[in-house]
Write a protein that holds these residues in place. Structure first.
Motif, PDB file in Angstrom:
ATOM      1  N   MET A   1       1.493  51.799 -29.863  1.00 47.09           N
ATOM      2  CA  MET A   1       3.096  51.154 -29.261  1.00 47.09           C
ATOM      3  C   MET A   1       3.092  50.870 -28.242  1.00 47.09           C
ATOM      4  SD  MET A   1       7.205  53.813 -28.417  1.00 47.09           S
ATOM      5  CE  MET A   1       5.584  54.070 -27.314  1.00 47.09           C
ATOM      6  N   LEU A   2       2.718  51.172 -27.283  1.00 44.48           N
ATOM      7  CA  LEU A   2       2.309  50.583 -25.915  1.00 44.48           C
ATOM      8  C   LEU A   2       2.054  49.246 -25.945  1.00 44.48           C
ATOM      9  CD1 LEU A   2       1.967  54.223 -24.073  1.00 44.48           C
ATOM     10  CD2 LEU A   2       3.872  52.726 -23.580  1.00 44.48           C
ATOM     11  N   LEU A   3       1.061  49.522 -26.190  1.00 40.41           N
ATOM     12  CA  LEU A   3      -0.228  47.880 -26.466  1.00 40.41           C
ATOM     13  C   LEU A   3       0.396  46.972 -27.710  1.00 40.41           C
ATOM     14  CD1 LEU A   3      -3.244  49.365 -27.522  1.00 40.41           C
ATOM     15  CD2 LEU A   3      -2.555  48.753 -25.637  1.00 40.41           C
ATOM     16  N   SER A   4       1.579  47.596 -27.766  1.00 43.21           N
ATOM     17  CA  SER A   4       2.502  45.595 -28.492  1.00 43.21           C
ATOM     18  C   SER A   4       3.589  46.090 -27.686  1.00 43.21           C
ATOM     19  CB  SER A   4       3.141  46.839 -30.139  1.00 43.21           C
ATOM     20  OG  SER A   4       2.477  47.239 -31.388  1.00 43.21           O
ATOM     21  N   GLU A   5       4.524  46.687 -27.142  1.00 42.22           N
ATOM     22  CA  GLU A   5       4.864  46.884 -25.986  1.00 42.22           C
ATOM     23  C   GLU A   5       4.631  46.101 -25.106  1.00 42.22           C
ATOM     24  OE1 GLU A   5       8.531  46.777 -26.795  1.00 42.22           O
ATOM     25  OE2 GLU A   5       7.742  47.676 -28.270  1.00 42.22           O
ATOM     26  N   ARG A   6       3.135  46.539 -24.382  1.00 37.47           N
ATOM     27  CA  ARG A   6       3.047  45.494 -23.085  1.00 37.47           C
ATOM     28  C   ARG A   6       2.788  44.133 -23.964  1.00 37.47           C
ATOM     29  NH1 ARG A   6      -2.569  48.586 -20.238  1.00 37.47           N
ATOM     30  NH2 ARG A   6      -0.103  50.022 -19.995  1.00 37.47           N
ATOM     31  N   ARG A   7       2.379  44.150 -24.703  1.00 37.09           N
ATOM     32  CA  ARG A   7       2.156  42.447 -25.243  1.00 37.09           C
ATOM     33  C   ARG A   7       3.802  42.056 -24.596  1.00 37.09           C
ATOM     34  NH1 ARG A   7      -2.249  43.978 -28.675  1.00 37.09           N
ATOM     35  NH2 ARG A   7      -0.471  44.425 -30.199  1.00 37.09           N
ATOM     36  N   ALA A   8       4.830  42.641 -25.814  1.00 44.10           N
ATOM     37  CA  ALA A   8       6.431  41.557 -26.176  1.00 44.10           C
ATOM     38  C   ALA A   8       6.317  42.135 -23.938  1.00 44.10           C
ATOM     39  CB  ALA A   8       7.076  42.769 -26.729  1.00 44.10           C
ATOM     40  N   ILE A   9       6.445  43.039 -23.199  1.00 44.75           N
ATOM     41  CA  ILE A   9       7.161  43.019 -22.169  1.00 44.75           C
ATOM     42  C   ILE A   9       6.314  41.675 -21.448  1.00 44.75           C
ATOM     43  CG2 ILE A   9       7.306  43.449 -19.828  1.00 44.75           C
ATOM     44  CD1 ILE A   9       8.636  44.812 -22.175  1.00 44.75           C
ATOM     45  N   ALA A  10       5.515  41.440 -21.623  1.00 44.36           N
ATOM     46  CA  ALA A  10       4.444  40.735 -20.979  1.00 44.36           C
ATOM     47  C   ALA A  10       5.101  38.783 -21.010  1.00 44.36           C
ATOM     48  CB  ALA A  10       3.372  40.880 -21.071  1.00 44.36           C
TER      49      ALA A  10
END
Length: 197
Positions: free
Chosen positions: A169-178
């Motif tokens: 989840m965190l890796l996915s969200e980091r890409r999404a937020i970037a």
């Protein structure tokens, strides 16, 4: 039978009890972490059955109660956090909670989650030596097969990451937020995009 509670026996009994308590905090702690995760899933299972507006409100409360929102938001920001002041970070955290509530409320409702079976739990340590709980489980879905999941909880039993079928989840969200930061012209537009979910 007469019991002899001399001062020496009492002190020995106290020392033995203390040693036993010191030897078993991990067992008690993992059990408590499992209990918190079960409570989290019970709340989510109820929330996914509600209409969209109420579902989002419930998931926001769930994130406040069971999630480490500071850690979730900071990790999702990644390198972007360096360009923000404390007030902006707080604004982002609040908007990110709404974003998470909408996004994962929709996703979990679509998956029709209806339960959780815990398979194992253990105390781990991150690269800084900070302890956390790693819980492996099966997530059950109505009319569908179960999926493998891992949950990470802080030492205060707040969840700060999860992986379902290997998707972190965190890796996915980091890409999404970037991507959101790249697409929006300024910080307030980022906040608005997050609130829209």
């Amino acid at each position: 039978m007469k019991l002899n509670f001399s001062r020496r026996n009492f002190l020995a009994f106290g020392a033995a009890t203390a040693a036993l308590a010191a030897a078993s905090p991990a067992l008690a702690s993992t059990a408590e972490a499992e209990r918190h995760l079960q409570n989290l899933f019970a709340a989510m299972t109820q929330a996914v059955t509600k209409p969209a507006g109420e579902r989002t409100s419930r998931f926001e409360r769930i994130l406040t109660q069971f999630g480490d929102m500071r850690s979730l938001a900071h990790n999702a920001l990644g390198r972007e956090i360096r360009s923000l002041n404390p007030s902006q970070i707080q604004q982002f955290t609040t908007a990110f909670k709404t974003y998470m509530a909408k996004k994962y409320g929709r996703a979990l409702a679509k998956q029709r989650i209806n339960g959780l079976t815990i398979e194992s739990s253990a105390i781990k340590h991150d690269r800084r030596g900070t302890p956390y709980f790693l819980i492996k489980a099966k997530v059950h879905r109505s009319g569908k097969g179960s999926v493998n999941a891992e949950f990470k909880l802080t030492n205060t039993y707040k969840f700060f990451n999860m992986a379902i079928e290997g998707i972190n989840m965190l890796l996915s969200e980091r890409r999404a937020i970037a991507d959101i930061f790249d697409q929006q012209p300024h910080f307030n537009a980022v906040l608005e995009a997050l609130r829209k979910g």
